[in-house]
Enzyme design. Structure first.
Site, PDB file in Angstrom:
ATOM      1  N   ASP A  12       0.857  -1.372   0.001  1.00 14.86           N
ATOM      2  CA  ASP A  12      -0.010   0.035  -0.195  1.00 14.86           C
ATOM      3  C   ASP A  12       0.745   1.146   0.062  1.00 14.86           C
ATOM      4  O   ASP A  12       1.848   1.204   0.551  1.00 14.86           O
ATOM      5  CB  ASP A  12      -0.863   0.053   1.398  1.00 14.86           C
ATOM      6  CG  ASP A  12      -1.900   1.065   1.187  1.00 14.86           C
ATOM      7  OD1 ASP A  12      -2.694   1.166   0.325  1.00 14.86           O
ATOM      8  OD2 ASP A  12      -1.788   2.126   2.105  1.00 14.86           O
ATOM      9  N   SER A  13       0.232   2.301  -0.366  1.00 15.81           N
ATOM     10  CA  SER A  13       1.249   3.664  -0.515  1.00 15.81           C
ATOM     11  C   SER A  13       1.314   4.005   1.055  1.00 15.81           C
ATOM     12  O   SER A  13       2.433   5.001   1.157  1.00 15.81           O
ATOM     13  CB  SER A  13       0.392   4.609  -1.160  1.00 15.81           C
ATOM     14  OG  SER A  13      -0.993   4.827  -0.491  1.00 15.81           O
ATOM     15  N   TYR A  44      -0.311   8.875  -2.538  1.00 16.69           N
ATOM     16  CA  TYR A  44      -0.591   8.465  -4.060  1.00 16.69           C
ATOM     17  C   TYR A  44      -1.768   9.138  -4.771  1.00 16.69           C
ATOM     18  O   TYR A  44      -1.634   9.174  -5.957  1.00 16.69           O
ATOM     19  CB  TYR A  44      -0.635   6.971  -4.353  1.00 16.69           C
ATOM     20  CG  TYR A  44       0.763   6.237  -4.289  1.00 16.69           C
ATOM     21  CD1 TYR A  44       1.729   6.680  -3.635  1.00 16.69           C
ATOM     22  CD2 TYR A  44       0.824   4.871  -4.801  1.00 16.69           C
ATOM     23  CE1 TYR A  44       3.064   5.992  -3.470  1.00 16.69           C
ATOM     24  CE2 TYR A  44       1.959   4.201  -4.349  1.00 16.69           C
ATOM     25  CZ  TYR A  44       3.096   4.650  -4.173  1.00 16.69           C
ATOM     26  OH  TYR A  44       4.149   3.887  -3.971  1.00 16.69           O
ATOM     27  N   GLY A  45      -2.880   9.207  -4.198  1.00 16.48           N
ATOM     28  CA  GLY A  45      -4.186   9.771  -4.471  1.00 16.48           C
ATOM     29  C   GLY A  45      -4.236  10.860  -5.447  1.00 16.48           C
ATOM     30  O   GLY A  45      -5.084  11.066  -6.411  1.00 16.48           O
ATOM     31  N   CYS A  75      -4.379  -1.226  -2.194  1.00 19.40           N
ATOM     32  CA  CYS A  75      -4.491   0.285  -2.392  1.00 19.40           C
ATOM     33  C   CYS A  75      -5.008   0.316  -3.694  1.00 19.40           C
ATOM     34  O   CYS A  75      -4.912   0.008  -4.878  1.00 19.40           O
ATOM     35  CB  CYS A  75      -2.937   0.699  -2.650  1.00 19.40           C
ATOM     36  SG  CYS A  75      -3.052   2.308  -3.096  1.00 19.40           S
ATOM     37  N   ASN A  76      -6.189   0.991  -3.664  1.00 19.34           N
ATOM     38  CA  ASN A  76      -7.107   1.397  -4.751  1.00 19.34           C
ATOM     39  C   ASN A  76      -6.334   2.241  -5.747  1.00 19.34           C
ATOM     40  O   ASN A  76      -6.311   2.105  -6.898  1.00 19.34           O
ATOM     41  CB  ASN A  76      -8.367   2.251  -4.323  1.00 19.34           C
ATOM     42  CG  ASN A  76      -9.399   1.137  -3.591  1.00 19.34           C
ATOM     43  OD1 ASN A  76     -10.142   0.433  -4.386  1.00 19.34           O
ATOM     44  ND2 ASN A  76      -9.207   0.836  -2.329  1.00 19.34           N
ATOM     45  N   GLU A 160      -5.524   9.277   9.104  1.00 18.35           N
ATOM     46  CA  GLU A 160      -3.987   9.088   9.549  1.00 18.35           C
ATOM     47  C   GLU A 160      -3.687   9.986  10.739  1.00 18.35           C
ATOM     48  O   GLU A 160      -2.733   9.712  11.548  1.00 18.35           O
ATOM     49  CB  GLU A 160      -3.256   9.349   8.210  1.00 18.35           C
ATOM     50  CG  GLU A 160      -3.224   8.134   7.395  1.00 18.35           C
ATOM     51  CD  GLU A 160      -2.266   8.249   6.370  1.00 18.35           C
ATOM     52  OE1 GLU A 160      -1.008   9.150   6.547  1.00 18.35           O
ATOM     53  OE2 GLU A 160      -1.925   7.332   5.552  1.00 18.35           O
ATOM     54  N   CYS A 194     -11.267   3.251  -0.753  1.00 21.54           N
ATOM     55  CA  CYS A 194      -9.928   3.677  -0.209  1.00 21.54           C
ATOM     56  C   CYS A 194      -9.835   2.877   0.912  1.00 21.54           C
ATOM     57  O   CYS A 194     -10.787   2.896   1.847  1.00 21.54           O
ATOM     58  CB  CYS A 194      -9.993   5.011  -0.129  1.00 21.54           C
ATOM     59  SG  CYS A 194      -8.360   5.666   0.826  1.00 21.54           S
ATOM     60  N   HIS A 196      -8.206   3.198   3.480  1.00 19.97           N
ATOM     61  CA  HIS A 196      -8.305   4.014   4.931  1.00 19.97           C
ATOM     62  C   HIS A 196      -9.823   4.033   5.427  1.00 19.97           C
ATOM     63  O   HIS A 196     -10.029   4.176   6.540  1.00 19.97           O
ATOM     64  CB  HIS A 196      -7.950   5.395   4.624  1.00 19.97           C
ATOM     65  CG  HIS A 196      -6.386   5.623   4.625  1.00 19.97           C
ATOM     66  ND1 HIS A 196      -5.531   5.197   3.463  1.00 19.97           N
ATOM     67  CD2 HIS A 196      -5.514   6.009   5.484  1.00 19.97           C
ATOM     68  CE1 HIS A 196      -4.364   5.447   3.631  1.00 19.97           C
ATOM     69  NE2 HIS A 196      -4.175   6.052   4.870  1.00 19.97           N
TER      70      HIS A 196
END
Length: 275
Positions: A12-13, A44-45, A75-76, A160, A194, A196
């Site tokens: 994942d990022s 990354y988004g 990670c999407n 986060e 996502c 998260h």
């Protein structure tokens, strides 16, 4: 890892992939796992397709070098912007058997079973929305489903920074939910596109009508991986089984350990991977 076997890699990022990792380990606890978060280059988004592909492929190659024969892009954004190029252009050129899978297809394959109105909303980063990956993938399996999308740029930092239970979070969640529901009033399923976002699921349910189902990806990806390994014994045979998990980050291990505990509910000791 003897006999050329290795752990299953989960990439994942940053931290969001831990929500998928957690469900995979719950579903398939017998395997070894290696989690890599590219926290040094997050997010990354908002990055271009070319940059996301470059970063993702670099990290996948590191996982290969550490013994992984199968890697899950948890990670999407990476799944949307890098997976196809890796599968079509990079994997075929490798000298031995390797596979890379994503999180979008497992979700798209089952969403038709989760909507009665055939109106589905996708909540994601700007990168995933811009890629139209969910619109395209769902359209392949269920052409009758109408998909609308909503970029939620504030949701990742709220999670986060452990602010997802704050009043400030309420404002942004309600704002984005109102927007996506306004695009298609008959929506009865919302995909958290996502990794998260599952940490926000209880909050989201408070602000949504009861008939709107919130779809979290972790369990869907875990079930899909279990099915994949059953259908591909040649890949399954390359995955080592010891029930061990290791965590790597391209940034500060101290920060990773602290934030990973938010996602996993327990402490981890990560190692630093310099890029």
């Amino acid at each position: 890892m003897s006999d050329n076997k290795g752990p299953i890699g989960v990439f994942d990022s940053g931290y969001g992939g831990l929500t998928v990792f957690k469900e995979i380990v719950k579903e398939l606890p017998e395997y070894d796992y290696l989690y890599l978060g590219d926290n040094a280059r997050v997010p990354y988004g908002t990055r271009s397709f070319e940059t996301v592909y470059k970063y993702t492929w670099e990290c996948v190659q590191h996982l290969f070098q550490m013994g992984c024969r199968l890697v899950i892009l948890a990670c999407n954004t990476a799944s949307a912007k890098a997976l196809r190029s890796i599968q079509q252009n990079d994997i075929p050129n490798l000298p031995d058997l390797r596979r890379v899978l994503g999180v979008i297809r497992p979700t798209a394959e089952v969403v038709g079973e989760l909507t009665k109105t055939r109106n589905v909303g996708v909540l994601a980063t700007q990168g995933t929305v811009s890629s139209d990956s969910y619109v395209l993938e769902i359209g392949k399996f269920f052409p009758d489903i109408h998909v609308v999308q909503e970029a939620c740029p504030m949701w990742v930092p709220l999670v986060e920074n452990n602010e997802f239970n704050s009043e400030g979070a309420d404002y942004f969640l309600q704002k984005n939910l109102k927007s996506v529901l306004g695009k298609a009033p008959n929506i009865d399923a919302l995909i958290l596109a996502c990794t998260h976002y599952p940490l926000l699921i209880q909050k989201l349910k408070q602000f949504l009508p009861e008939h709107v189902q919130v779809i979290s990806q972790g369990e869907l990806v875990a079930a899909s991986l279990k099915d994949y390994l059953q259908r591909h014994p040649e890949i399954e045979a390359l995955c080592s089984k010891g029930g061990n998990s290791e965590f790597y980050t391209t940034e500060s291990t101290e920060s990773f350990n602290e934030k990973a505990a938010i996602f996993l509910g327990h402490k981890v000791l990560s190692k630093h991977l310099p890029l």
